[in-house]
Design a protein around this motif. Structure first.
Motif, PDB file in Angstrom:
ATOM      1  N   SER A  67       0.887  -1.516  -0.278  1.00 41.37           N
ATOM      2  CA  SER A  67      -0.257   0.336   0.014  1.00 41.37           C
ATOM      3  C   SER A  67       0.778   1.009   0.234  1.00 41.37           C
ATOM      4  N   ARG A  68       2.214   0.968  -0.014  1.00 39.07           N
ATOM      5  CA  ARG A  68       3.075   2.509   0.773  1.00 39.07           C
ATOM      6  C   ARG A  68       4.033   2.272  -0.137  1.00 39.07           C
ATOM      7  N   PRO A  69       4.773   2.615  -1.404  1.00 37.75           N
ATOM      8  CA  PRO A  69       6.177   2.165  -1.992  1.00 37.75           C
ATOM      9  C   PRO A  69       6.918   2.212  -0.811  1.00 37.75           C
ATOM     10  N   MET A  70       8.232   1.156  -1.167  1.00 39.80           N
ATOM     11  CA  MET A  70       9.172   1.971  -0.191  1.00 39.80           C
ATOM     12  C   MET A  70      10.415   2.039  -1.208  1.00 39.80           C
ATOM     13  N   PRO A  71      11.208   2.704  -1.369  1.00 34.35           N
ATOM     14  CA  PRO A  71      12.369   3.039  -1.881  1.00 34.35           C
ATOM     15  C   PRO A  71      13.352   1.923  -2.165  1.00 34.35           C
ATOM     16  N   TRP A 295      10.830  -8.505   2.623  1.00 37.30           N
ATOM     17  CA  TRP A 295       9.459  -7.598   2.459  1.00 37.30           C
ATOM     18  C   TRP A 295       8.748  -8.325   1.920  1.00 37.30           C
ATOM     19  N   ARG A 296       7.415  -8.528   2.604  1.00 39.62           N
ATOM     20  CA  ARG A 296       6.423  -9.276   1.663  1.00 39.62           C
ATOM     21  C   ARG A 296       5.161  -8.460   2.037  1.00 39.62           C
ATOM     22  N   ALA A 297       4.294  -8.579   0.713  1.00 43.27           N
ATOM     23  CA  ALA A 297       3.210  -8.336   1.056  1.00 43.27           C
ATOM     24  C   ALA A 297       1.451  -8.974   1.159  1.00 43.27           C
ATOM     25  N   ALA A 298       1.059  -7.928   2.610  1.00 38.34           N
ATOM     26  CA  ALA A 298      -0.827  -8.630   2.750  1.00 38.34           C
ATOM     27  C   ALA A 298      -1.667  -8.103   1.297  1.00 38.34           C
ATOM     28  N   TYR A 299      -1.208  -9.930   0.471  1.00 38.11           N
ATOM     29  CA  TYR A 299      -2.885  -9.054  -0.221  1.00 38.11           C
ATOM     30  C   TYR A 299      -4.551  -9.348   0.366  1.00 38.11           C
ATOM     31  N   SER A 300      -4.199  -8.919   1.754  1.00 41.28           N
ATOM     32  CA  SER A 300      -5.887  -8.883   2.326  1.00 41.28           C
ATOM     33  C   SER A 300      -5.309  -9.069   3.792  1.00 41.28           C
ATOM     34  N   ASP A 301      -6.434  -8.777   5.021  1.00 39.97           N
ATOM     35  CA  ASP A 301      -5.978  -8.283   6.249  1.00 39.97           C
ATOM     36  C   ASP A 301      -5.697  -9.978   6.651  1.00 39.97           C
ATOM     37  N   ILE A 302      -4.968 -10.754   7.510  1.00 40.32           N
ATOM     38  CA  ILE A 302      -4.251 -11.779   7.435  1.00 40.32           C
ATOM     39  C   ILE A 302      -3.504 -12.337   9.477  1.00 40.32           C
ATOM     40  N   PRO A 303      -4.579 -12.724   9.459  1.00 41.49           N
ATOM     41  CA  PRO A 303      -4.748 -13.187  10.545  1.00 41.49           C
ATOM     42  C   PRO A 303      -3.213 -14.165  11.551  1.00 41.49           C
ATOM     43  N   VAL A 304      -2.387 -13.819  12.417  1.00 46.18           N
ATOM     44  CA  VAL A 304      -1.420 -14.577  12.327  1.00 46.18           C
ATOM     45  C   VAL A 304      -0.987 -14.224  14.241  1.00 46.18           C
ATOM     46  N   ALA A 305      -0.790 -15.170  14.524  1.00 48.08           N
ATOM     47  CA  ALA A 305      -1.061 -15.609  16.240  1.00 48.08           C
ATOM     48  C   ALA A 305      -2.295 -14.806  16.408  1.00 48.08           C
ATOM     49  N   ASP A 306      -1.868 -13.843  17.461  1.00 55.20           N
ATOM     50  CA  ASP A 306      -3.493 -12.298  18.014  1.00 55.20           C
ATOM     51  C   ASP A 306      -3.237 -11.254  17.306  1.00 55.20           C
ATOM     52  N   THR A 307      -2.835 -11.213  16.316  1.00 56.60           N
ATOM     53  CA  THR A 307      -1.729  -9.721  15.283  1.00 56.60           C
ATOM     54  C   THR A 307      -3.446  -9.848  14.181  1.00 56.60           C
ATOM     55  N   VAL A 308      -4.101  -9.271  13.517  1.00 54.79           N
ATOM     56  CA  VAL A 308      -4.198  -8.980  12.187  1.00 54.79           C
ATOM     57  C   VAL A 308      -3.410  -7.758  11.107  1.00 54.79           C
ATOM     58  N   PRO A 310      -2.977  -6.061   8.334  1.00 52.46           N
ATOM     59  CA  PRO A 310      -4.150  -5.347   7.328  1.00 52.46           C
ATOM     60  C   PRO A 310      -3.380  -5.190   6.423  1.00 52.46           C
ATOM     61  N   LYS A 311      -4.385  -5.428   5.079  1.00 45.53           N
ATOM     62  CA  LYS A 311      -4.526  -5.521   3.873  1.00 45.53           C
ATOM     63  C   LYS A 311      -3.277  -4.849   3.327  1.00 45.53           C
ATOM     64  N   GLY A 312      -1.905  -4.822   2.325  1.00 51.97           N
ATOM     65  CA  GLY A 312      -1.444  -3.765   1.773  1.00 51.97           C
ATOM     66  C   GLY A 312       0.008  -3.931   2.618  1.00 51.97           C
ATOM     67  N   SER A 313       0.562  -4.259   3.624  1.00 50.75           N
ATOM     68  CA  SER A 313       1.230  -4.252   5.110  1.00 50.75           C
ATOM     69  C   SER A 313       2.487  -4.764   4.722  1.00 50.75           C
ATOM     70  N   GLN A 314       3.444  -4.071   4.530  1.00 51.87           N
ATOM     71  CA  GLN A 314       4.772  -5.321   4.530  1.00 51.87           C
ATOM     72  C   GLN A 314       5.074  -5.363   5.525  1.00 51.87           C
ATOM     73  N   ILE A 315       6.106  -7.008   5.139  1.00 51.63           N
ATOM     74  CA  ILE A 315       5.787  -7.556   6.369  1.00 51.63           C
ATOM     75  C   ILE A 315       7.435  -8.413   6.162  1.00 51.63           C
ATOM     76  N   MET A 316       8.293  -8.288   7.254  1.00 55.04           N
ATOM     77  CA  MET A 316       9.553  -8.637   7.272  1.00 55.04           C
ATOM     78  C   MET A 316       9.581 -10.953   7.652  1.00 55.04           C
ATOM     79  N   LEU A 317      10.105 -10.935   7.072  1.00 49.56           N
ATOM     80  CA  LEU A 317      10.786 -12.805   8.008  1.00 49.56           C
ATOM     81  C   LEU A 317      11.850 -12.227   8.577  1.00 49.56           C
ATOM     82  N   MET A 318      11.987 -13.062   9.553  1.00 49.92           N
ATOM     83  CA  MET A 318      13.250 -13.422  10.082  1.00 49.92           C
ATOM     84  C   MET A 318      13.409 -14.761  10.639  1.00 49.92           C
ATOM     85  N   LEU A 319      13.623 -15.507   9.070  1.00 49.69           N
ATOM     86  CA  LEU A 319      13.718 -16.741   8.966  1.00 49.69           C
ATOM     87  C   LEU A 319      14.816 -17.296   9.375  1.00 49.69           C
ATOM     88  N   ALA A 320      15.762 -16.753  10.077  1.00 53.22           N
ATOM     89  CA  ALA A 320      16.996 -17.250  11.202  1.00 53.22           C
ATOM     90  C   ALA A 320      16.556 -17.263  12.441  1.00 53.22           C
TER      91      ALA A 320
END
Length: 406
Positions: A67-71, A295-308, A310-320
């Motif tokens: 939803s918000r471009p990243m430089p 970064w990944r993006a949310a297509y729609s609202d995504i419930p994860v654990a006890d958090t929702v 929001p659609k369009g949010s940037q998501i950072m995945l800490m694999l290690a």
């Protein structure tokens, strides 16, 4: 859910001073499995939540869904399929995999074993007479580039140019505008352009001609999904080159560093070369080459654990961080090549599971086995070694080791 210390913890993880050992900070981060940041993005750090969202169809890899471009993230004219979503991602990945592994090309990696061993042997032969070597510059860096040239069908006389382009591109990945000259970034941009033009030229020569290299196969394939365009083939070749190269360099280098820090395991590998298969799996968990999917993006609202989220949010995945989660792995901070049930996140998970993983595994298995067998009493010159700037693709920029004289 978020806590006041979470943004500061992430900042410290991303800070270069934390590169030698980010794992205590990952433990802090896991106190809040899904953490909203000050800029509205979300960080996910625990194994269960990471595994769940990596398999969630509402997680997008397409920059256009932010939803918000990243430089730092820009849409490419012809992106690689790693930056696409289904169904286009699935179509292009299937077409690439027809020539890269099972079920259509099951013998590709096994058929390369002789070449892989020959390249490794030649590189180690060059260590003769040297009391000190740099595992990165002298070995881990040139090995996968040579392999990829062979795989793509790059003529041997063009390999030096190819190596220079790769060097400039990899250097630009770690570009820091505060400390690095702009020339470093400009050389990377120019190298990407030159490499694409070069691959495009090679591709033109392959249409309608028989051959076993990957470019020729892709150029002439008429499988169930049709044929890739030339632009799609070049994007796929670039993905294999950049992602595959950097991953393998870090995995080999992190592996040698870990073995030198665990001399009993190094001796076990020397005595029992078959140990290398579970050992590399444990390396992918314990000291993985890729730490963060930034970064990944949310297509729609995504419930994860006890958090929702929001659609369009940037998501950072800490694999290690997920691969060191004590709720998933027993004694996660212990390097244990005998570990059972080792379903790590070293190569990701879900539809974007690293498609070059089998090749990277075998390259690393052969590399570490031969290094341990042939090096004479190796020891670290500096511990910790200097690291690359990137917190995403984490590994030493140099790994100097000494070897004995007899």
């Amino acid at each position: 859910m978020t806590t006041p210390e979470t943004p500061d913890t992430l900042r410290r993880i991303l800070d270069y001073s934390s590169r030698p050992d980010p794992y205590p900070l990952y433990a802090e981060l896991r106190r809040t499995p899904v953490a909203r940041q000050e800029d509205g993005s979300y960080v996910i750090s625990t194994y269960r939540e990471l595994a769940d969202i990596l398999h969630n169809p509402h997680l997008s890899s397409d920059v256009r869904n932010l939803s918000r471009p990243m430089p730092s993230v820009q849409a490419e004219s012809t992106p690689a399929f790693i930056n696409m979503d289904p169904p286009e991602h699935d179509r292009l990945r299937r077409m690439a995999m027809r020539h890269f592994g099972p079920p259509h090309t099951p013998g590709l990696v096994a058929g390369m074993e002789g070449d892989l061993t020959a390249i490794v042997t030649s590189l180690i032969d060059d260590f003769a007479g040297k009391e000190q070597i740099d595992v990165v510059d002298d070995f881990a860096y040139p090995f996968p580039v040579t392999v990829i040239c062979h795989l793509l069908g790059v003529p041997r006389e063009d390999e030096p140019r190819f190596h220079l382009w790769v060097n400039d591109i990899i250097n630009s990945i770690d570009y820091n505008p505060k400390t690095d000259p702009k020339e470093k970034l400009d050389k990377g941009v120019q190298a990407r352009k030159d490499l694409r033009e070069y691959l495009g030229g090679l591709l033109e020569q392959r249409h309608g001609r028989p051959g076993e290299d990957l470019l020729t196969r892709l150029a002439n394939d008429d499988g169930p999904d049709g044929r890739m365009t030339d632009e799609e083939i070049v994007a796929t070749a670039n993905l294999l080159l950049i992602a595959g190269h950097e991953t393998t360099v870090n995995l080999i280098t992190n592996g040698m560093l870990t073995l030198l820090r665990h001399p009993q395991v190094l001796q076990r590998l020397r005595d029992d070369p078959d140990l290398v298969v579970p050992l590399v799996e444990e390396l992918l968990r314990y000291e993985p080459p890729v730490h963060i999917i930034p970064w990944r993006a949310a297509y729609s609202d995504i419930p994860v654990a006890d958090t929702v989220i929001p659609k369009g949010s940037q998501i950072m995945l800490m694999l290690a961080s997920g691969s060191r989660d004590p709720d998933r792995f027993h004694e996660p901070d212990r390097f244990d090549p005998d570990r059972q049930d080792n379903e790590h996140l070293g190569f990701g998970s879900g539809i974007h599971l690293c498609f070059g993983g089998p090749l990277a595994r075998r390259e690393t298995q052969i590399a570490l086995t031969e290094l341990v067998r042939r090096l004479d009493r190796p020891s670290l010159v500096t511990d910790p070694p200097p690291y690359r700037r990137s917190p995403v693709l984490r590994g030493p920029i140099h790994l100097h080791i000494e070897q004995g004289n007899g």
